[in-house]
Design a protein around this motif. Sequence first.
Motif, PDB file in Angstrom:
ATOM      1  N   THR A 127     -31.705  39.502 -31.620  1.00 44.45           N
ATOM      2  CA  THR A 127     -30.656  40.256 -32.297  1.00 44.45           C
ATOM      3  C   THR A 127     -29.396  40.232 -31.435  1.00 44.45           C
ATOM      4  O   THR A 127     -29.409  39.741 -30.307  1.00 44.45           O
ATOM      5  CB  THR A 127     -31.099  41.698 -32.562  1.00 44.45           C
ATOM      6  N   HIS A 139     -35.982  47.441 -30.425  1.00 36.36           N
ATOM      7  CA  HIS A 139     -35.780  46.486 -31.523  1.00 36.36           C
ATOM      8  C   HIS A 139     -35.845  47.240 -32.847  1.00 36.36           C
ATOM      9  O   HIS A 139     -36.654  48.154 -33.029  1.00 36.36           O
ATOM     10  CB  HIS A 139     -36.868  45.415 -31.466  1.00 36.36           C
ATOM     11  N   HIS A 156     -34.314  37.398 -36.698  1.00 34.96           N
ATOM     12  CA  HIS A 156     -33.949  38.762 -36.309  1.00 34.96           C
ATOM     13  C   HIS A 156     -35.132  39.717 -36.249  1.00 34.96           C
ATOM     14  O   HIS A 156     -35.049  40.754 -35.590  1.00 34.96           O
ATOM     15  CB  HIS A 156     -32.845  39.319 -37.219  1.00 34.96           C
ATOM     16  N   TYR A 207     -29.873  33.943 -36.674  1.00 36.77           N
ATOM     17  CA  TYR A 207     -30.171  35.353 -36.899  1.00 36.77           C
ATOM     18  C   TYR A 207     -31.035  35.579 -38.136  1.00 36.77           C
ATOM     19  O   TYR A 207     -32.005  36.339 -38.094  1.00 36.77           O
ATOM     20  CB  TYR A 207     -28.867  36.143 -37.016  1.00 36.77           C
TER      21      TYR A 207
END
Length: 432
Positions: free
Chosen positions: A225, A321, A217, A213
């Motif tokens: 994610t 996102h 990310h 992550y």
Amino acid sequence: MEHAVVLFTQDLRLHDHPALTAALRDGRRVLPVFVLDPVLLGRSARNRVRALPGILRGLRGDLRARGGDLVVRRGDTAAEVAALAAEAGARSVHLTEGVSRAAVRREERLRAVGLRVVSHPGLTVVPPGDVTPAGGDHYKVFTPYLRAWEAHPWRAVLPAPGAVPVPGGVDPGEIPARLDEGRGQAAERPITLGEEAARRRLRAWLDGGLAHYAQRHDDLPAGATSHLSADLRMGCLSALEAATLARDEPGGAEFVRQLAWRDFHHQVTAAFPDIAVRDYRPRGTRWRDDPAALEAWKEGRTGVPIVDAGMRQLLSEGFMHNRTRMITAAFLTRTLGIDWRAGAGHFADHLLDGDVANNHGNWQWVAGTGNDTRPNRAFNPLRQARRFDPEGVYVRRYVPELAGLPGRAAHTPWDSLPPGADYPPPIASPGT
């Protein structure tokens, strides 16, 4: 022994449910209730309203497997709960404490109809108000809040109850097959919500994506994610349980930091419940009124591919996102100069995970009216696109008109598309 109502709101689960656990203490019979309140449904995102019947059916099934049931009513929440309490011989109602103005008013109205209201934690990792600065009611800057949040002990995660005894003779009511009639365009590819699906996603995240992550990310093409935000928003998953399971795992620290951001916005909203309608930090900004530009932004037709890709992802999935949430919000407020409330309202109409605290807190952060310590920071969409979608994969995924452009050319199609191509020129300069 007195019975009790458990009013489900933003906590549609059985695992780690302090209100339900407390109501069941000492062998008490409980009446689990969910009210389809037309006022609240009218303010909810069309995609959440669409998903709600399925979530409620799953919750009812889980309660019935434990000897209980979920009583569903439609109408004013306080009036319906008061009527059910009288029918079941209950004088108290347990619920999870919220921070929005609607949540505060709900508690006030339940008390006004003569019920003893007992509120419990369960919405966040650390309850709003549990950590406060010296001489203030809430933290206004994230970094000192994070230090206090990390030092504060967390409560223990509660197991799901093994049995849920309920009073007899109460009609459970029908769960409607649909609630979204007439609500406008809904997402074509929303995720499936409910506690069972949420727990599967959490386990897959802990076993797979969490370790990477911190590094991935912001990778837009990868979408690396957790995709747990809607589960947290609907309360199908406990934020505390997610944080507890993740914090000591590889990659867990960065993920848990994002949950701290979520808690941060909730404690801000608890202290400033007008966060959806008023500037948290007024700076005299004069917004432009440009309906055509606003509509182009909503439709993903601004001519700036990274902005359009994010807006189209929102329309098709009910999700966006986080990096493109910042890019699209900055383009609307900083490039077009349009009021953040117009953008936050559009997000609230569509996001499966949108709630008052995080949606409006983040919008104000980007717009420079919220908790950002650098309200005038630059946010160039082209630089963001080149950094987080270097080969244009994310853009081409959501803007098919640009599918034939190679690599980075997808970010600046005005240099490559032939005249008459079905993609508009930019409505404003995105920078260089």
